[in-house]
Design a protein around this motif. Structure first.
Motif, short mmCIF file in Angstrom:
data_model
loop_
_atom_site.label_atom_id
_atom_site.label_comp_id
_atom_site.label_asym_id
_atom_site.label_seq_id
_atom_site.Cartn_x
_atom_site.Cartn_y
_atom_site.Cartn_z
N UNK A 106 0.86 -1.12 -0.15
CA UNK A 106 -0.11 -0.20 -0.23
C UNK A 106 1.11 0.97 0.42
N UNK A 107 1.02 1.41 -0.57
CA UNK A 107 2.13 3.05 -0.94
C UNK A 107 0.88 4.69 -1.23
N UNK A 108 -0.16 4.14 0.24
CA UNK A 108 -0.79 5.27 0.02
C UNK A 108 -0.36 6.91 1.37
N UNK A 109 -0.89 7.58 1.68
CA UNK A 109 -0.33 8.66 2.12
C UNK A 109 0.03 8.31 4.06
N UNK A 110 -0.79 6.69 4.82
CA UNK A 110 -0.67 6.95 5.38
C UNK A 110 -0.06 5.07 5.62
N UNK A 111 0.78 5.47 5.21
CA UNK A 111 1.64 3.71 4.80
C UNK A 111 3.37 4.50 5.13
N UNK A 112 3.76 5.39 5.39
CA UNK A 112 5.31 5.66 5.28
C UNK A 112 5.66 4.98 5.69
N UNK A 113 5.57 5.54 7.54
CA UNK A 113 6.51 4.59 8.43
C UNK A 113 6.60 2.68 8.04
N UNK A 114 5.05 2.68 7.29
CA UNK A 114 5.88 0.80 7.39
C UNK A 114 6.79 0.62 5.94
N UNK A 115 6.33 1.66 4.88
CA UNK A 115 6.97 1.36 4.05
C UNK A 115 8.70 1.76 4.05
N UNK A 116 9.25 2.52 4.95
CA UNK A 116 10.44 2.71 4.95
C UNK A 116 10.89 1.66 5.85
#
Length: 314
Positions: free
Chosen positions: A63-73
């Motif tokens: 999920x590359x939506x805005x709520x996922x920033x920390x998780x994508x990192x």
């Protein structure tokens, strides 16, 4: 695709230059989707070779939506752990990994992107070249089932075509799913001609993809959508709603994740469970807090049975 072998040395070199100590904006620096990741009218291939004679395709949908920033990192930081654990524990033969980036097809410019199936450091390179759009529409879902449609219609894999074995498809995120995919969405994203006002329900898309893929969704409880308290809601209400939606659709394959830093260990543990290891054996192979998180994730997961040709989720 899928030549070469992922090594800890290659990962250390790549991570030190491109991932370690960097912000998510620096890691995912693309400002639009790269043409090579456009899913329109493509077929992604996972093939056997002398180097990898029994390839196993694995799709990981982010999920590359805005709520996922920390998780994508965190996914980028721990990619080496994920691949290394798969290679060392060997729950599957000759893994070939493809990443997909998932947004909201109702409002995002690039709601779906896909890398190639790879077996070497190109796994990491392509992951970090995906466009982190940071979109999403606040409509109660993201378009995770696009990954299922893609897997069913835009992949060609020797494990199934030669050996009638299924690949593995993991999506992960902090939101629910849409109830249908429209023909217009599928044409715009994948270039597939669809008749009139065609719609596919989620069960239809899931059944289609499940013929060739073992499908799981990781429900990330620490994501913003699942951990938030919306207007008029109580603590935990959004989490219960979203996990409940996924459980109705996928049953035991809706995987609760209470600590997203353990995503690599959870994915490897699911692969081991599908290979026939017991829950207790798998949990006992991890230490401390990892064992606790893994147990929560896989405690209801039954091992893979012989394929009867009937898609059934419990």
């Amino acid at each position: 695709m899928g030549s070469g072998t992922f090594t800890s040395h290659d990962w250390a070199n790549y991570a030190s230059s491109n991932i370690k100590g960097k912000s998510v904006q620096q890691i995912y620096s693309a400002r639009k989707m790269k043409d090579e990741f456009d899913p329109k009218s493509v077929i992604r291939e996972s093939r056997d070779s002398d180097e990898h004679p029994e390839s196993t395709p694995i799709i990981i949908g982010l999920d590359v939506t805005g709520s996922m920033e920390d998780i994508l990192n965190e996914v980028a930081q721990q990619l080496g752990d994920l691949v290394t654990e798969i290679l060392e524990r060997k729950p599957v033969s000759d893994p070939q990994i493809l990443f997909s980036a998932i947004g909201d097809s109702h409002c995002d410019s690039y709601p779906f992107q896909c890398t190639q199936f790879e077996s070497d450091i190109r796994i990491a390179k392509q992951l970090t070249e995906l466009y982190f759009e940071r979109g999403g529409g606040g409509n109660g879902f993201e378009s995770y089932p696009l990954a299922w449609y893609f897997a069913a219609n835009h992949t060609s894999c020797d494990n199934y075509e030669k050996r009638e074995k299924k690949g593995f498809l993991f999506t992960m995120g902090d939101d629910s799913y849409p109830r249908t995919l429209s023909g217009r969405e599928l044409t715009n994203i994948f270039g597939d001609p669809m008749e009139g006002n065609t719609e596919m329900t989620m069960q239809e898309v899931l059944t289609q993809a499940s013929r060739k893929w073992e499908i799981f969704h990781l429900c990330l409880k620490q994501g913003w959508n699942m951990s938030s308290i919306g207007f008029g809601s109580r603590p935990g209400e959004e989490e219960n709603r979203i996990v409940g939606d996924w459980t109705k659709l996928l049953g035991e394959r809706a995987i609760p994740v209470s600590d997203y830093t353990k995503i690599p260990q959870i994915i490897v543990s699911i692969l081991e469970r599908m290979a026939g290891k017991s829950v207790e054996e798998i949990v006992g192979s991890w230490d401390g807090s990892t064992a606790v998180v893994v147990r929560e994730a896989i405690r209801g997961l039954t091992e893979k049975k012989e394929d009867s040709g009937i898609v059934e989720f419990k």
